[in-house]
Design a protein around this motif. Structure first.
Motif, mmCIF file in Angstrom:
data_model
loop_
_atom_site.group_PDB
_atom_site.id
_atom_site.type_symbol
_atom_site.label_atom_id
_atom_site.label_comp_id
_atom_site.label_asym_id
_atom_site.label_seq_id
_atom_site.Cartn_x
_atom_site.Cartn_y
_atom_site.Cartn_z
ATOM 1 N N ALA A 220 113.036 37.166 90.201
ATOM 2 C CA ALA A 220 111.752 36.633 89.733
ATOM 3 C C ALA A 220 110.725 37.752 89.608
ATOM 4 O O ALA A 220 109.951 37.795 88.650
ATOM 5 N N GLY A 221 110.729 38.651 90.579
ATOM 6 C CA GLY A 221 109.796 39.764 90.519
ATOM 7 C C GLY A 221 110.046 40.635 89.296
ATOM 8 O O GLY A 221 109.111 41.033 88.605
ATOM 9 N N GLN A 222 111.311 40.910 89.032
ATOM 10 C CA GLN A 222 111.652 41.695 87.848
ATOM 11 C C GLN A 222 111.233 40.987 86.562
ATOM 12 O O GLN A 222 110.671 41.583 85.648
ATOM 13 N N ALA A 223 111.497 39.687 86.519
ATOM 14 C CA ALA A 223 111.236 38.935 85.287
ATOM 15 C C ALA A 223 109.744 38.896 84.969
ATOM 16 O O ALA A 223 109.335 39.014 83.820
ATOM 17 N N HIS A 224 108.933 38.708 86.011
ATOM 18 C CA HIS A 224 107.495 38.532 85.767
ATOM 19 C C HIS A 224 106.717 39.816 85.981
ATOM 20 O O HIS A 224 105.537 39.873 85.672
ATOM 21 N N GLN A 225 107.363 40.818 86.551
ATOM 22 C CA GLN A 225 106.644 42.047 86.909
ATOM 23 C C GLN A 225 105.435 41.737 87.795
ATOM 24 O O GLN A 225 104.380 42.358 87.668
#
Lengths: 253, 253
Positions: A220-225
DNA sequence: GTCTAAGCCGTACGCTGTACGGTACGACGT
DNA sequence: ACGTCGTACCGTACAGCGTACGGCTTAGAC
């Protein structure tokens, strides 16, 4: 006697202020409308913290205590503010009339509320108390119920479904506002925050103890930055909710 | 420098406080843990308004400024509070393990959060800022993701679905707390409020202008005997949301 | 012209968070 | 045993808050 947080001790009094004439001016041009407008402007530009009786009075070029001639107290002022904020966006009840299907209608409703919170973020700080049933909220309620009328829901279900959508938008807006606020407070963008905090978290969260959340959180962190993406949250949640309401209709036959 | 509202200016500092040792005591027995416990107790029993540095210090039998030896400021104290509040309910990560289907698992998660907000209503006042990633929140996140693991959602969808459910519960809890607060402030029950305000509203809202909301509002008011029923709102919304998530899985084949 | 009610507002009180500077104590080197 | 030093503790003060109280000023009724 709490010094903070709205919630009128005398609802009838507030109702009178809300529905009564707000333009009666005294000898220095002061009126309920002028006071509320000044407070709203202050909140829009400098945040709710800037809305103090002293600052509102100064903006109007008037003594602090003069405000109390027109408004019983700050509690009632904030209640008047929350109704006034709806005036811009919900002036015409008839606009989102029954054109299109109910789903696009409710999507319109959701985005309209999203815009409302973008324009007046301080509304989020005033919510969570007894709803202030002012004239503009009544217009809003009427307009927002219409897409749900006649599609196979009971009256109570219509109210519940609308509440569900509105609550969701409010939550997403609150998340959005959280990002904005924290961003300009720390002077860091979300990406920078993620870069700075991410490694610390990965160090402290060993994967043995957090197998699922380690994987999911990273994804999720990667997807939303960022720790979260309110805008995506709005769309994803709205889609699921409308699907759920659709199922409610379908099951009736 | 805002005097109100959490949101650390220095996230790294707060992270250190959250994950570091909180039991190091000074010569008068003061420690981070003791301070946070006192603050939480104050908030639980007398509301967040009662949590001032002076009152916390007095409760500990200590000078006000002594607190600043252990805690940088009130902002950080509230952040520590919000992590501490999770300690009771989420001590065991493993409890809601993958027993039963995902739907009952998420229902359990929702009710658990509902209970959390009933126990610590002041959490609602601290939310809406950058999430405080403390150790207990990490436990919570791990535990709450597990029911969604391996049921056909992508990692990002798992995060989105959980966020959706949690946001909904938060909204319902906020509505619930609104009722409680306004009730004990006005000294009236909801039924009494409805009896008092209802007639005023019916007089001011002519049915020509509010055809749909007049009908629906009356029906909802009659059904709940109040302007809203947070508990019903919780269940209704949760059912719709879980239906929507179910649809998301099904569409994948 | 006089009286009265209402608008206006200066001052003051108790509350808030916290900056600053001083005190006192525990531990450590000698 | 004794001096030294870092740190825990905390008294005072300041700016800001909401608002109670009482006095002044003015518009309108008669």
């Amino acid at each position: 006697m709490p010094t903070d947080g709205p919630g009128s001790a005398n609802p009838a009094r507030t109702l009178g202020l809300l529905w009564g004439p707000q333009d009666r001016t005294g000898r220095s041009g002061l009126s309920i409308r002028a006071i509320v407008d000044a407070a709203v402007d202050l909140a829009d530009t400098q945040g709710m913290d800037a809305v103090s009786m002293r600052q509102v009075a100064e903006k109007l070029g008037v003594g602090t205590m003069s405000l109390y001639t027109h408004v019983p107290g700050k509690t009632e002022l904030t209640e008047l503010m929350s109704d006034r904020a709806l005036a811009d966006l919900y002036r015409d009840v008839d606009e989102p009339r029954s054109q299109g299907d109910w789903r696009s209608g409710m999507t319109f409703v959701a985005h309209r509320n999203w815009d409302l919170y973008l324009r007046h973020p301080w509304l989020l700080e005033l919510l969570g108390f007894r709803p202030v049933v002012g004239p503009h909220l009544s217009d809003k309620y009427e307009a927002e119920l219409r897409p749900l009328d006649g599609i196979g829901l009971s009256d109570v279900e219509m109210d519940s479904a609308l509440t569900l959508v509105l609550t969701h938008v409010e939550g997403a807006a609150r998340a959005h506002q959280a990002q904005i606020g924290a961003r300009q407070e720390s002077g860091r963008t979300d990406a920078q925050w993620w870069v700075q905090v991410g490694p610390i978290l990965e160090k402290v969260m060993d994967t043995d103890r957090f197998p699922v959340s380690g994987r999911v959180g990273s994804a999720a962190g990667q997807a939303h930055q960022a720790p979260g993406d309110p805008r995506h949250m709005l769309d994803f949640g709205l889609a699921r909710i409308l699907d759920g309401v659709h199922g409610l209709i379908g099951n009736r036959g």
